[in-house]
Design an enzyme around this catalytic site. Structure first.
Site, short mmCIF file in Angstrom:
data_model
loop_
_atom_site.label_atom_id
_atom_site.label_comp_id
_atom_site.label_asym_id
_atom_site.label_seq_id
_atom_site.Cartn_x
_atom_site.Cartn_y
_atom_site.Cartn_z
N GLU B 65 74.40 34.88 21.78
CA GLU B 65 75.29 34.59 20.94
C GLU B 65 76.36 34.04 21.29
OE1 GLU B 65 73.69 37.67 21.50
OE2 GLU B 65 72.60 37.86 19.70
N HIS B 134 73.57 48.57 14.24
CA HIS B 134 73.10 47.63 13.04
C HIS B 134 73.96 47.95 12.03
CE1 HIS B 134 69.55 47.12 15.61
NE2 HIS B 134 69.17 46.16 14.79
C1 LIG Z 1 72.58 41.10 21.59
C2 LIG Z 1 71.57 40.92 20.69
N1 LIG Z 1 71.41 40.07 19.64
C3 LIG Z 1 70.40 40.19 18.90
C4 LIG Z 1 69.68 41.32 18.78
C5 LIG Z 1 68.66 41.33 17.70
N2 LIG Z 1 67.27 41.41 18.04
C6 LIG Z 1 66.56 42.72 18.34
S1 LIG Z 1 65.06 42.55 19.02
C7 LIG Z 1 65.24 40.75 19.11
C8 LIG Z 1 64.33 40.10 19.91
C9 LIG Z 1 64.11 40.37 21.13
O1 LIG Z 1 63.24 39.61 21.83
P1 LIG Z 1 62.60 39.94 23.31
O2 LIG Z 1 63.79 39.91 24.33
O3 LIG Z 1 61.73 38.87 23.73
O4 LIG Z 1 61.98 41.32 23.16
P2 LIG Z 1 60.69 41.92 22.43
O5 LIG Z 1 61.27 42.19 20.81
O6 LIG Z 1 59.80 40.77 22.50
O7 LIG Z 1 60.25 42.93 23.04
C10 LIG Z 1 66.47 40.57 18.53
C11 LIG Z 1 67.01 39.06 18.37
C12 LIG Z 1 70.07 42.36 19.60
N3 LIG Z 1 69.40 43.59 19.48
N4 LIG Z 1 70.76 42.35 20.49
#
Ligand SMILES: Cc1ncc(C[n+]2csc(CCOP(=O)(O)OP(=O)(O)O)c2C)c(N)n1
Lengths: 377, 334
Positions: B65, B134
């Site tokens: 972000e 959230h």
């Molecule tokens: C700081 C932050 N930004 C956005 C999100 C929303 N979000 C939740 S899971 C996700 C994707 C995460 O991807 P990754 O790190 O590859 O983990 P995976 O879900 O594949 O286990 C996002 C963008 C969040 N939880 N925290």
């Protein structure tokens, strides 16, 4: 006379001697993910460990399917399945000693359960009855962390503090491929390396951050390569090969425990299910790709190895499945009971000593609840 | 003049339409954020935009972000109009450094030479059963930062009109989208969207004589419901939808409170250090001699946003509002 006026006569002094502190080569990951299963190296693996990994993988898969089923019945608000990634989850839990700490991200319920957490308590966050359903100190598992990568500096700080206190403790922190783009990831790695903290970072590269593929996440040759810039070793491992993940993590943990500092491990795996039950994965990937990864299933890989070596027969497979079934039945039953919640708990743990303003709000809610009860009679 | 039949549309659809129209009208408008491309955003607000405008203008960014907003600053410095999406309220926090140290004050520190026309869309607030992080109500942080506009629609038409205005604005706008209202429908004609609504004007959603409910975003429908329920008690409540917290429409608000003589501020973020305190103070300063009772606040509790199973006890509902309205009979009781 200025330098400009001297032009021609001016002889620059050579730059002070400086060179990179280390040869990056020993820090660089292997060119290909490290594998054990299906190779000759598998012969050296400890049969007891193989059996244990297998039992946990089977139980973990069942946990994932059961939790997903509970979302369909409205018993869980949301579940981010780790189906396909169980080898990483289980190895992360099993590689730690009791005194070590695990820092999971929101997808890592399974690692917490494999570490010994009560399966229902591990789901509290996702069911929505409270934010964390367990005492982190009891199991040395930090709260499942939703804001991405923010748990990584915590892991570094804890590991550093343990060392300052003279305790022989290692922290293992989990993060997704997407999470490696956050500033907190970079800051955590840098602190860990500068402080030589006894911490291990495990990136579960499952190919996606929700819908975004790795190519759009990073231009690095691999995520493990990122380690080099911070001055720590990067290791690349097949995330579906439970034995390989366990070996690499065990090496990194031992290295950290011996005072060697942090390691970044990238486990290459795949997210078989959608991001969560609420996500529609067909929007960003095709079934054929998922199928190729299904063919590289962590349970099948290990089962094959165990069978080949005569360490597992049909009875053994059945026993593992039965144990998983028992866990699932218990989970189902307990999750099907409505949690008993006290709304007054909203005020219970905001401060050690509630503010006068909170006490007023508490009185307001108490009166409302009393009126509700009266109305119900 | 043709009359076009109004069709029900959701707030999410109106926002999509606003983005689409803004991008069509102005080639410098770029949309960026996590999952805004192929997926169309986790709330589908950017659905279809990547196909329509291409990846260069609708960009799935790396997951960071601070990086998203920081690069948007640079893009705006070079003449683009970035519209960034923060996936959820609490995930905007890593971007606060950029927001507060640069976005909010670039115009000021460059003596007007470098304004930043950035729109920051933030899915906002609770009531959707989301897990931890959230459901935050973060408007007070934004309001407390000079240099930012803070806008929050409560209706489908305003979602369109205000987002168009936000994108057209030469200043940074924090555009808070009440998640709880994404799927709420109004009769609206997506083929012929309403005029762009200027930022900074409150609107009277329901006229009344006995007291004013001052509110915005997700609490607007709750207040309208409370106003209907209050008629049974003989109260005729006016409901003012603030729409914009910065700038603040003192005029509409003061005119309403002068008419009714009583006011309650309703919002779901906490009351201590929350927007209600500022609003109540402004009303008191302007309407002191017209007030029959102190300005009251009905807000969320001063606690970290609770787990979904308890959120109904936290969010201000009809009963809590009616209770406050009852307390406005000040002379009778004190
Ligand atoms: C700081 C932050 N930004 C956005 C999100 C929303 N979000 C939740 S899971 C996700 C994707 C995460 O991807 P990754 O790190 O590859 O983990 P995976 O879900 O594949 O286990 C996002 C963008 C969040 N939880 N925290």
């Amino acid at each position: 006379m200025t330098v400009m006026e001297q032009r021609g006569a001016y002889r620059p002094t050579p730059p002070p001697a400086w060179q990179p502190r280390t040869d990056p080569a020993p820090l660089l990951p292997d060119a290909l993910p490290y594998r054990v299963l299906g190779t000759d190296a598998a012969a050296d693996a400890d049969p007891a460990l193989l059996r244990r990994l297998y039992a946990e993988l089977v139980r973990g898969r069942r946990y994932n399917t059961q939790a997903t089923a509970l979302t369909k019945q409205g018993r869980l608000a949301v579940y981010p399945s780790s189906t396909g990634q169980e080898a990483c989850e289980v190895a992360a839990a099993l590689v730690l000693e009791d005194r070590d700490w695990l820092f999971p991200s929101y997808r890592d319920t399974l690692a917490a359960v494999a570490r010994g957490l009560d399966p229902v308590q591990a789901l509290t966050l996702l069911r929505g009855d409270w934010h964390t359903g367990y005492d982190p100190r009891e199991h040395r598992v930090a709260p499942l962390c939703t804001p991405l990568a923010t748990q990584l500096p915590h892991a570094v700080g804890l590991a550093h503090a343990a060392r300052l206190k003279g305790d022989d403790v290692v922290a293992l922190a989990l993060v997704g491929d997407g999470g490696t783009s956050e500033g907190d990831f970079h800051e955590a790695l840098n602190f860990a390396a500068v402080w030589q903290a006894p911490v291990v970072f495990l990136v579960q590269n499952n190919g996606f951050a929700i819908s975004v593929r790795l190519e759009k996440q990073t231009a690095a040759p691999s995520l493990a390569h990122k380690a080099v810039g911070y001055g720590m070793p990067g290791r690349l491992v097949d995330g579906n090969d439970a034995v390989a993940v366990h070996q690499v993590l065990a090496g990194a943990v031992a290295h950290a425990r011996a005072g060697g500092g942090p390691t970044l491990v990238e486990a290459v795996t795949y997210r078989i299910d959608a991001h969560t039950n609420a996500d529609d994965a067909t929007r960003y990937r095709v079934d054929a790709e998922v199928e190729t990864w299904r063919a590289h299933d962590p349970i099948v890989l290990l089962e094959h190895e165990l069978t080949e070596r005569g360490l597992l027969d049909e009875d053994g497979v059945r026993a593992a499945r039965d144990a998983a079934e028992t866990m699932a039945a218990d989970l189902r039953e307990r999750m099907n009971q409505d949690p008993v919640l006290d709304p007054m708990d909203l005020f219970a743990h905001v401060y050690a000593e509630p503010t006068p303003q909170l006490r007023e709000q508490e009185a307001l809610l108490r009166a409302e609840l009393a009126a509700e009860r009266e109305g119900a009679q | 003049m043709t009359t076009v039949a109004l069709k029900p549309a959701t707030m999410a659809q109106a926002l999509t339409r606003a983005l689409c129209d803004a991008m069509t009208a102005d080639l410098t408008v770029h949309v960026m954020g996590e999952d805004v491309g192929t997926l169309g955003g986790v709330f589908r607000v950017t659905d279809g935009l990547a196909e329509e405008f291409g990846e260069d203008r609708v960009t799935d960014t790396p997951l960071a972000e601070a990086g998203i907003l920081g690069t948007a600053v640079g893009m705006a410095m070079y003449g683009l109009r970035p519209v960034v999406e923060m996936q959820f309220d609490a995930f905007a926090y890593p971007a606060f450094e950029q927001l507060i140290s640069h976005v909010a004050r670039m115009r000021n520190r460059t003596r007007g030479a470098m304004p930043l026309p950035i729109t920051i869309r933030v899915p906002y607030g609770g009531g959707i059963g989301g897990v931890e992080h959230h459901s935050d109500s973060s408007e007070a942080y934004y309001m407390a930062t000079p240099g930012l506009h803070v806008v929050m629609p409560a209706t489908v038409a305003d979602a369109y009109g205000l987002l168009r205005a936000a994108i057209a604005s030469d200043d940074p706008v924090v555009f808070l989208e009440p998640k709880r209202l994404y799927w709420s429908k109004d009769a609206w004609n997506p083929e012929e969207p309403q005029a762009v609504e200027p930022i900074g004007r409150a609107v009277v959603r329901r006229a009344g004589r006995s007291a004013t409910l001052l509110t915005y975003g997700p609490s607007v429908p709750v207040c309208l419901e409370a106003a209907e329920a209050a008629t049974a008690e003989g109260w005729d409540l006016e409901v003012v939808d603030l729409r914009s917290l910065v700038p603040f429409d003192d005029e509409t608000v003061a005119a309403s409170v002068r008419r009714t003589g009583r006011a309650v501020v309703v919002h779901e973020s906490g009351s201590y250090g929350g927007p209600g305190g500022e609003i109540a103070a402004r009303v008191t300063e302007r309407c002191f001699h017209h007030l029959e009772a102190p300005v009251l606040r009905v807000a969320g509790f001063d606690i970290p946003y609770p787990p979904p199973m308890l959120e109904r006890h936290h969010l201000p509902g009809v009963d809590r509002i009616l209770d406050a309205v009852g307390r406005l009979q000040w002379e009778a009781e004190n």
